[in-house]
Design a protein around this motif. Sequence first.
Motif, PDB file in Angstrom:
ATOM      1  N   LEU A 219       0.836  -1.202   0.000  1.00 30.68           N
ATOM      2  CA  LEU A 219       0.000   0.000   0.000  1.00 30.68           C
ATOM      3  C   LEU A 219       0.873   1.254   0.000  1.00 30.68           C
ATOM      4  CD1 LEU A 219      -2.652   1.574   0.274  1.00 30.68           C
ATOM      5  CD2 LEU A 219      -2.523   1.217   2.760  1.00 30.68           C
ATOM      6  N   ILE A 220       1.907   1.265   0.814  1.00 32.33           N
ATOM      7  CA  ILE A 220       2.803   2.424   0.868  1.00 32.33           C
ATOM      8  C   ILE A 220       3.455   2.655  -0.494  1.00 32.33           C
ATOM      9  CG2 ILE A 220       4.965   3.270   1.860  1.00 32.33           C
ATOM     10  CD1 ILE A 220       4.128   1.924   4.503  1.00 32.33           C
ATOM     11  N   LYS A 221       3.913   1.602  -1.113  1.00 40.66           N
ATOM     12  CA  LYS A 221       4.525   1.715  -2.446  1.00 40.66           C
ATOM     13  C   LYS A 221       3.521   2.279  -3.449  1.00 40.66           C
ATOM     14  CE  LYS A 221       6.924  -1.101  -5.933  1.00 40.66           C
ATOM     15  NZ  LYS A 221       6.032  -0.806  -7.066  1.00 40.66           N
ATOM     16  N   PHE A 222       2.296   1.790  -3.398  1.00 38.85           N
ATOM     17  CA  PHE A 222       1.239   2.250  -4.302  1.00 38.85           C
ATOM     18  C   PHE A 222       0.978   3.745  -4.100  1.00 38.85           C
ATOM     19  CE2 PHE A 222      -3.239   3.117  -5.179  1.00 38.85           C
ATOM     20  CZ  PHE A 222      -3.428   2.546  -6.430  1.00 38.85           C
ATOM     21  N   LEU A 223       0.880   4.182  -2.858  1.00 37.61           N
ATOM     22  CA  LEU A 223       0.584   5.584  -2.559  1.00 37.61           C
ATOM     23  C   LEU A 223       1.709   6.510  -3.019  1.00 37.61           C
ATOM     24  CD1 LEU A 223      -0.917   5.143   1.036  1.00 37.61           C
ATOM     25  CD2 LEU A 223      -2.180   5.661  -1.063  1.00 37.61           C
ATOM     26  N   LYS A 224       2.931   6.069  -2.883  1.00 40.99           N
ATOM     27  CA  LYS A 224       4.072   6.900  -3.282  1.00 40.99           C
ATOM     28  C   LYS A 224       4.158   7.084  -4.792  1.00 40.99           C
ATOM     29  CE  LYS A 224       7.171   6.014   0.648  1.00 40.99           C
ATOM     30  NZ  LYS A 224       8.462   5.403   1.081  1.00 40.99           N
ATOM     31  N   GLU A 225       3.598   6.169  -5.538  1.00 35.65           N
ATOM     32  CA  GLU A 225       3.698   6.223  -7.000  1.00 35.65           C
ATOM     33  C   GLU A 225       2.570   7.012  -7.663  1.00 35.65           C
ATOM     34  OE1 GLU A 225       3.866   2.141  -8.109  1.00 35.65           O
ATOM     35  OE2 GLU A 225       5.982   1.903  -7.534  1.00 35.65           O
ATOM     36  N   ILE A 226       1.624   7.499  -6.879  1.00 34.56           N
ATOM     37  CA  ILE A 226       0.517   8.279  -7.452  1.00 34.56           C
ATOM     38  C   ILE A 226       1.055   9.610  -7.976  1.00 34.56           C
ATOM     39  CG2 ILE A 226      -1.692   9.415  -6.971  1.00 34.56           C
ATOM     40  CD1 ILE A 226      -2.169   7.329  -4.791  1.00 34.56           C
ATOM     41  N   GLN A 227       0.672   9.959  -9.199  1.00 40.88           N
ATOM     42  CA  GLN A 227       1.157  11.177  -9.840  1.00 40.88           C
ATOM     43  C   GLN A 227       0.303  12.386  -9.456  1.00 40.88           C
ATOM     44  OE1 GLN A 227       4.020  11.130 -11.891  1.00 40.88           O
ATOM     45  NE2 GLN A 227       4.110   9.058 -11.014  1.00 40.88           N
ATOM     46  N   ASN A 228       0.906  13.569  -9.537  1.00 43.99           N
ATOM     47  CA  ASN A 228       0.183  14.808  -9.255  1.00 43.99           C
ATOM     48  C   ASN A 228      -1.017  14.960 -10.199  1.00 43.99           C
ATOM     49  OD1 ASN A 228       1.658  15.778  -7.099  1.00 43.99           O
ATOM     50  ND2 ASN A 228       3.062  16.985  -8.370  1.00 43.99           N
ATOM     51  N   GLY A 229      -2.094  15.483  -9.654  1.00 46.73           N
ATOM     52  CA  GLY A 229      -3.293  15.711 -10.458  1.00 46.73           C
ATOM     53  C   GLY A 229      -4.223  14.517 -10.540  1.00 46.73           C
ATOM     54  N   VAL A 230      -3.838  13.398  -9.939  1.00 43.98           N
ATOM     55  CA  VAL A 230      -4.675  12.195  -9.974  1.00 43.98           C
ATOM     56  C   VAL A 230      -5.697  12.247  -8.834  1.00 43.98           C
ATOM     57  CG1 VAL A 230      -4.699   9.682  -9.685  1.00 43.98           C
ATOM     58  CG2 VAL A 230      -2.941  10.766 -11.099  1.00 43.98           C
ATOM     59  N   ILE A 231      -6.946  11.959  -9.163  1.00 43.53           N
ATOM     60  CA  ILE A 231      -8.008  11.874  -8.153  1.00 43.53           C
ATOM     61  C   ILE A 231      -7.940  10.492  -7.504  1.00 43.53           C
ATOM     62  CG2 ILE A 231     -10.506  11.867  -7.776  1.00 43.53           C
ATOM     63  CD1 ILE A 231     -10.693  13.720 -10.265  1.00 43.53           C
ATOM     64  N   VAL A 232      -8.075  10.458  -6.176  1.00 45.29           N
ATOM     65  CA  VAL A 232      -7.983   9.202  -5.434  1.00 45.29           C
ATOM     66  C   VAL A 232      -9.286   8.976  -4.667  1.00 45.29           C
ATOM     67  CG1 VAL A 232      -6.677   7.868  -3.745  1.00 45.29           C
ATOM     68  CG2 VAL A 232      -5.502   9.573  -5.159  1.00 45.29           C
ATOM     69  N   MET A 233      -9.936   7.847  -4.943  1.00 47.96           N
ATOM     70  CA  MET A 233     -11.158   7.463  -4.229  1.00 47.96           C
ATOM     71  C   MET A 233     -10.845   6.251  -3.360  1.00 47.96           C
ATOM     72  SD  MET A 233     -13.848   7.826  -7.445  1.00 47.96           S
ATOM     73  CE  MET A 233     -15.331   7.746  -6.428  1.00 47.96           C
TER      74      MET A 233
ATOM     75  N   GLY B 294      -9.906  12.291  -2.534  1.00 52.38           N
ATOM     76  CA  GLY B 294      -8.878  13.333  -2.474  1.00 52.38           C
ATOM     77  C   GLY B 294      -8.090  13.370  -3.767  1.00 52.38           C
ATOM     78  N   GLY B 295      -6.882  13.873  -3.680  1.00 50.00           N
ATOM     79  CA  GLY B 295      -6.064  13.961  -4.887  1.00 50.00           C
ATOM     80  C   GLY B 295      -4.614  14.239  -4.562  1.00 50.00           C
ATOM     81  N   LYS B 296      -3.761  13.775  -5.440  1.00 54.41           N
ATOM     82  CA  LYS B 296      -2.325  14.027  -5.251  1.00 54.41           C
ATOM     83  C   LYS B 296      -2.022  15.470  -5.631  1.00 54.41           C
ATOM     84  CE  LYS B 296       1.832  12.645  -4.212  1.00 54.41           C
ATOM     85  NZ  LYS B 296       2.479  11.519  -4.904  1.00 54.41           N
ATOM     86  N   GLY B 297      -1.374  16.178  -4.697  1.00 52.93           N
ATOM     87  CA  GLY B 297      -1.042  17.578  -4.931  1.00 52.93           C
ATOM     88  C   GLY B 297      -2.089  18.541  -4.413  1.00 52.93           C
ATOM     89  N   ILE B 298      -3.116  18.035  -3.729  1.00 51.27           N
ATOM     90  CA  ILE B 298      -4.161  18.900  -3.187  1.00 51.27           C
ATOM     91  C   ILE B 298      -3.562  19.816  -2.113  1.00 51.27           C
ATOM     92  CG2 ILE B 298      -4.875  17.253  -1.408  1.00 51.27           C
ATOM     93  CD1 ILE B 298      -7.768  18.132  -1.909  1.00 51.27           C
ATOM     94  N   LYS B 299      -3.995  21.072  -2.095  1.00 50.07           N
ATOM     95  CA  LYS B 299      -3.424  22.058  -1.171  1.00 50.07           C
ATOM     96  C   LYS B 299      -4.228  22.202   0.122  1.00 50.07           C
ATOM     97  CE  LYS B 299      -0.299  23.063  -4.226  1.00 50.07           C
ATOM     98  NZ  LYS B 299       1.098  22.582  -4.050  1.00 50.07           N
TER      99      LYS B 299
END
Length: 256
Positions: free
Chosen positions: A161-175, A215-220
């Motif tokens: 799971l940690i590996k998967f989360l680290k590989e998410i690219q900016n701008g990707v929506i995560v459900m 959420g999303g990768k890169g969300i402020k």
Amino acid sequence: MLSGQEKESRDCRRTKLIRLGETFVWKPFKMVRPGGILKVVTLISAFLLVAFLAFQLLEINGDFKLPNIISRSLSSDEATKPIKHKCGLSKACPPEHFAFKMASGAASVVGPRMCLEDNLIMSGVKNNVGRGINIALIDGKSGQVIQTAFYDMWGGDVAPLIKFLKEIQNGVIVMMASFDDPATKLNDEARKLIAELGSSSVGNLGFRDNWIFVGGKGIKTKSPFEQHIKNKADTNKFEGWPEVLEMEGCIPKRLN
């Protein structure tokens, strides 16, 4: 003067033969008078004239033309039909937004469901959900599904799971949605990575809690799309599990 034979022939022409059982009875015909025929013809002609004039009047008034009447009737039928929004939302999303609806798992029996833009992307029916944390990655611009996965947080290992989360690219929506137990193997590193996606509740996520999050990768900022309910014996709807969580909304598209 008519002879007896001629008189008999004339009477026969004015009678008809009616069979009653095994006997025959001669019954005089009723002669139709010319005046009666004229009345019938007059009535039929009057009816046809009235019908013709009525159709002429309807054609003159454009609102009552047959095509318009049919069109108006169809429009009325369409207006009475309930409007169906994407994913069954209560109202339509504004432009440049993705419609979504999701639900957590129910105890350890029914898996979570995720719908995006009227497409079911994760569910038990699709056979792509499992115990733990269920995740769908969505392209923030196109709304296309990039990947779906689930990670067992009871009997599995948190490292994948940690590996998967680290590989998410900016701008990707995560459900994300829980099923059965989402937290037993969840360590601080994994919680921090999920918090960086905009979660406010992942730090308090516990054994057999129910939880749904977008959420999303890169969300402020923190995401407004999150629900969490604790596993408590005195409030649980199911024996050992809390009630199912449901959430719907409109996710802004990534414009750059």
